[in-house]
Design an enzyme around this catalytic site. Structure first.
Site, mmCIF file in Angstrom:
data_model
loop_
_atom_site.group_PDB
_atom_site.id
_atom_site.type_symbol
_atom_site.label_atom_id
_atom_site.label_comp_id
_atom_site.label_asym_id
_atom_site.label_seq_id
_atom_site.Cartn_x
_atom_site.Cartn_y
_atom_site.Cartn_z
ATOM 1 N N LYS A 1 2.925 -0.695 -10.300
ATOM 2 C CA LYS A 1 2.174 0.141 -11.246
ATOM 3 C C LYS A 1 2.955 1.406 -11.598
ATOM 4 C CE LYS A 1 -2.323 -1.449 -9.525
ATOM 5 N NZ LYS A 1 -3.515 -1.086 -8.728
ATOM 6 N N ALA B 1 -1.122 3.381 -7.021
ATOM 7 C CA ALA B 1 -1.958 3.233 -5.828
ATOM 8 C C ALA B 1 -2.652 1.877 -5.854
ATOM 9 C CB ALA B 1 -2.990 4.357 -5.757
ATOM 10 N N ASP B 2 -2.880 1.359 -4.669
ATOM 11 C CA ASP B 2 -3.627 0.112 -4.568
ATOM 12 C C ASP B 2 -4.321 0.053 -3.221
ATOM 13 O OD1 ASP B 2 -3.856 -3.150 -4.284
ATOM 14 O OD2 ASP B 2 -3.877 -2.444 -6.347
ATOM 15 N N GLN B 3 -5.345 -0.795 -3.179
ATOM 16 C CA GLN B 3 -6.120 -0.969 -1.946
ATOM 17 C C GLN B 3 -6.410 -2.444 -1.748
ATOM 18 O OE1 GLN B 3 -10.384 0.259 -1.686
ATOM 19 N NE2 GLN B 3 -9.676 1.614 -0.061
ATOM 20 N N CYS C 1 -2.487 2.260 -0.273
ATOM 21 C CA CYS C 1 -1.096 2.676 -0.407
ATOM 22 C C CYS C 1 -0.919 3.507 -1.670
ATOM 23 C CB CYS C 1 -0.177 1.455 -0.464
ATOM 24 S SG CYS C 1 1.574 1.882 -0.679
#
Length: 202
Positions: A62, A78-80, A115
């Site tokens: 991203k 960011a990612d989850q 993250c």
């Protein structure tokens, strides 16, 4: 750090992440990245990749996509990921999916992995991965339906179909981990990085 304060760009359309940063005093520009998350997750599952690696890969991609369009800016990706007993969960598509997901998580402990990755001018400068463990209580179907009625479509914006900062707190027996990580961003380490780069005061 001297010189002009760099612009901060969030490579996401997530209002939750943007609000976290803004409430912490960081002005951000939203620039959602076009990423086929499902394709990446399918490939990662096939390779047996851990959820930490998938969250990092998605966050990096991203930021990488968006940094090209914002020269000089600090671009945050960011990612989850949510993992429960080896199974990965995604944001539910509708109320029925949210109900089924919460039934699957009920009475079990799951992990949330969040993250954040920061790029500037195509270069990866920083990343951080954090984890939380959450245990849902064995709530009744009647409670589940009343929760979904009260929460409405807001649950569809969460990978776990809950908002711990609101009514979702009633779903849980125990929570171990950083609150911001649970909301989807390792905020405190990220603020430390932004201090070093002059975005907020030391």
């Amino acid at each position: 750090m001297s010189g002009a304060v760099p612009t901060v760009v969030l490579a996401s359309g997530s209002r939750t992440r943007a609000e976290m940063l803004e409430r912490a005093g960081v002005r951000v520009t939203l620039a959602p990245a076009a990423v086929d998350e499902e394709e990446i997750k399918l490939a990662a599952r096939a390779e047996g990749a851990p959820v930490e690696d998938v969250a990092e890969a998605l966050a990096e991609l991203k930021a990488q996509r968006v940094t090209r369009k914002h020269p000089g800016s600090l671009v945050i990706g960011a990612d989850q990921m949510l993992e429960c007993e080896g199974r990965w969960f995604d944001k539910p598509a509708d109320r029925a999916a949210a109900r089924a997901q919460l039934q699957d998580l009920r009475g079990r402990t799951h992990r949330l992995v969040s993250c954040a990755v920061v790029f500037r001018d195509g270069e990866r400068l920083w990343h951080h991965v954090d984890r939380a463990r959450l245990t849902m209580r064995p709530f009744s179907d009647a409670f589940l339906d009343s929760y979904l009625n009260a929460a409405g479509n807001d649950v569809l914006g969460s990978v776990g179909a809950y908002h711990l900062e609101g009514l979702g707190a009633q779903l849980f027996h125990r929570v171990d981990g950083d609150f911001f990580t649970i909301l989807g961003l390792p905020l405190l380490p990220l603020l430390g990085f932004l201090r070093v780069h002059g975005v907020i005061a030391e």
